[in-house]
Design an enzyme around this catalytic site. Structure first.
Site, PDB file in Angstrom:
ATOM      1  N   HIS A 172       0.847  -1.196   0.000  1.00 49.76           N
ATOM      2  CA  HIS A 172       0.000   0.000   0.000  1.00 49.76           C
ATOM      3  C   HIS A 172       0.880   1.243   0.000  1.00 49.76           C
ATOM      4  O   HIS A 172       1.860   1.313   0.736  1.00 49.76           O
ATOM      5  CB  HIS A 172      -0.901  -0.013   1.246  1.00 49.76           C
ATOM      6  N   ARG A 225      -7.246  -1.622  -6.250  1.00 48.35           N
ATOM      7  CA  ARG A 225      -8.142  -1.687  -5.088  1.00 48.35           C
ATOM      8  C   ARG A 225      -8.797  -0.335  -4.827  1.00 48.35           C
ATOM      9  O   ARG A 225      -8.525   0.309  -3.821  1.00 48.35           O
ATOM     10  CB  ARG A 225      -7.352  -2.076  -3.825  1.00 48.35           C
ATOM     11  N   TYR A 267     -29.536  24.567  22.356  1.00 46.67           N
ATOM     12  CA  TYR A 267     -28.757  24.574  23.599  1.00 46.67           C
ATOM     13  C   TYR A 267     -27.957  25.859  23.761  1.00 46.67           C
ATOM     14  O   TYR A 267     -27.305  26.315  22.809  1.00 46.67           O
ATOM     15  CB  TYR A 267     -27.801  23.377  23.627  1.00 46.67           C
ATOM     16  N   ASP A 316     -30.175  14.346  17.318  1.00 48.85           N
ATOM     17  CA  ASP A 316     -31.122  13.787  16.340  1.00 48.85           C
ATOM     18  C   ASP A 316     -31.783  14.835  15.447  1.00 48.85           C
ATOM     19  O   ASP A 316     -32.542  14.478  14.551  1.00 48.85           O
ATOM     20  CB  ASP A 316     -32.257  13.064  17.082  1.00 48.85           C
TER      21      ASP A 316
HETATM   22  C1  LIG Z   1      -9.078   1.388   2.206  1.00 47.82           C
HETATM   23  C2  LIG Z   1      -8.052   0.744   1.361  1.00 47.82           C
HETATM   24  C3  LIG Z   1      -8.065   0.935  -0.030  1.00 47.82           C
HETATM   25  C4  LIG Z   1      -9.025   1.872  -0.734  1.00 47.82           C
HETATM   26  O1  LIG Z   1      -8.658   3.206  -0.469  1.00 47.82           O
HETATM   27  P1  LIG Z   1      -9.297   4.435  -1.297  1.00 47.82           P
HETATM   28  O2  LIG Z   1      -8.410   5.569  -0.985  1.00 47.82           O
HETATM   29  O3  LIG Z   1     -10.672   4.646  -0.767  1.00 47.82           O
HETATM   30  O4  LIG Z   1      -9.288   4.028  -2.703  1.00 47.82           O
HETATM   31  C5  LIG Z   1      -7.152   0.229  -0.780  1.00 47.82           C
HETATM   32  N1  LIG Z   1      -6.257  -0.602  -0.198  1.00 47.82           N
HETATM   33  C6  LIG Z   1      -6.195  -0.784   1.134  1.00 47.82           C
HETATM   34  C7  LIG Z   1      -5.191  -1.720   1.705  1.00 47.82           C
HETATM   35  C8  LIG Z   1      -7.080  -0.108   1.963  1.00 47.82           C
HETATM   36  O5  LIG Z   1      -7.014  -0.279   3.285  1.00 47.82           O
END
Ligand SMILES: *Cc1c(COP(=O)(O)O)cnc(C)c1O
Length: 376
Positions: A172, A225, A267, A316
């Protein structure tokens, strides 16, 4: 398919405050992402945090019908909610699952992120006990330092477990700039190549979230992803893909009254009427997941007019100034988050006003407001 009831008619809801999901927009976004990455790159939409507020169970069929290779979640709990609704859906857990729960992952045929030899062993044992294989993707820590490892021995040992199918490997990006991202890419590829040199073959290699999938075509590898992008939330800078915000948040005015100059509202009377003022009460609050710090900044849109929130936001309900919309009547729709057209507050604007990011604005929407799925 799901035995669960999925709302498609706002009129049938038990509450006026609801999250509306445009399934046609969601489908269009999936199609646009698939067209962007091409046929050789798999798309794994991320549906953690209840599908970024849209409702994971409600959006899953649309995502799968539009080419999702997996539905990715963060936790086992999120995976099990989907598994209950969709016995055959391909599910992927991006996060760590505690040791004691790994047998459930195998039993429920969920693909698990793994990065230790010890968990590889436990998954192997759980799979053997069930007479099947566990499916995993290895997580490489290429610099983000959140989850994963760069230890090739550790990862290789997972690959040697006979009942564990190592289907993929991923990492990542921190998105700390092009130079830093390139460093991470290189560290990731070094691990991939070291494992390949030992004879391991990966069906999937992936690195890119939404922003990277658009801005770095060279880092798409053969799977991306995207989370935010699927929902039409744009964070990219260099590249471009046409996506539409698929979520809106709506309610209806529950009461209208005119108060006299000098009277306080809510409030501590933090807001006082500067002159005789027609105000409306709208039944949403911070217990629906709307940021309480929107006070003095937030507004809802009624009949195309921005109506400022007045006083402090309650749990709410909150009150709005109807001066700009004298023809408003009780029962009128108030758009809390819209797509930015027609004077509505987009998720982008909401995150700027609340001092957070787009993903937090949608992820914090609580289960209390029902989800309704339109244009399906
Ligand atoms: C949350 C996540 C994503 C997606 O992230 P976005 O910025 O919403 O596209 C992709 N890979 C991993 C490992 C994540 O935790």
């Amino acid at each position: 398919m799901s035995h669960m009831q999925i709302n498609t008619d706002p009129a049938a809801l038990l509450r006026d405050t609801y999250v509306q999901v445009d399934l046609a927009a969601l489908a269009g976004n999936m199609d646009a992402i698939r067209a962007m990455v091409g046929p050789d790159v798999a798309v794994m939409p991320v549906v953690k945090a209840n599908g970024y507020g849209l409702g994971a169970v409600g959006i899953a069929p649309t995502l799968l019908a539009h080419g999702a290779c997996y539905l990715a979640v963060a936790t086992l709990t999120e995976a099990l909610e989907l598994r209950e609704a969709y016995p055959d859906a391909p599910l992927f857990i991006l996060g760590h699952t505690p040791d004691r729960l790994l047998p459930i992952v195998v039993r429920e045929r969920i693909t698990q992120t793994v990065f230790t030899a010890a968990q590889g062993k436990l998954l192997n044992e759980a799979a053997a006990a069930l007479g099947r294989k566990a499916t995993v993707h290895l997580k490489v820590d290429s610099g983000f330092h959140r989850l994963g490892t760069e230890n090739v021995e550790e990862l290789f040992s997972v690959c040697q477990e006979p009942n564990v199918e190592v289907e993929g490997i991923f990492s990542h990006l921190a998105l700390a700039g092009e130079a830093e991202d390139a460093k991470q890419y290189n560290r990731f590829m070094a691990v991939v190549e070291a494992l390949e040199a030992r004879g391991v073959r990966f069906r999937y290699q992936h690195l890119a979230d939404s922003i990277a999938a658009v801005d770095y075509p060279e880092y798409r590898m053969n799977m991306v992803r995207p989370g935010a992008l699927v929902y039409g939330l744009r964070g990219f800078h260099k590249g471009y893909v046409e996506v539409k915000q698929a979520i809106s948040f709506r309610t209806r005015i529950s009461q209208i009254r005119t108060i006299q100059k000098g009277e306080g509202v809510g409030y501590n009377y933090v807001w006082r009427a500067p002159e005789d003022t027609r105000i409306g009460t709208v039944p949403f609050g911070y217990a629906d997941g709307y940021p309480r710090n929107m006070r003095d900044k937030g507004y809802v849109t009624i009949r195309g007019v921005k109506c400022p929130l007045i006083g402090v936001l309650c749990m709410d309900q909150c009150m709005v100034d109807l001066t700009g919309v004298p023809d408003a009547v009780e029962g009128d729709i108030a758009i809390i988050y819209g797509d930015g057209t027609n004077n509505t507050m987009s998720i982008q604007e909401a995150c700027e006003l609340a001092g957070t990011n787009k993903n937090e604005i949608v992820a914090r929407l609580l289960p209390r407001p029902p989800r309704v799925y339109v244009n399906g």
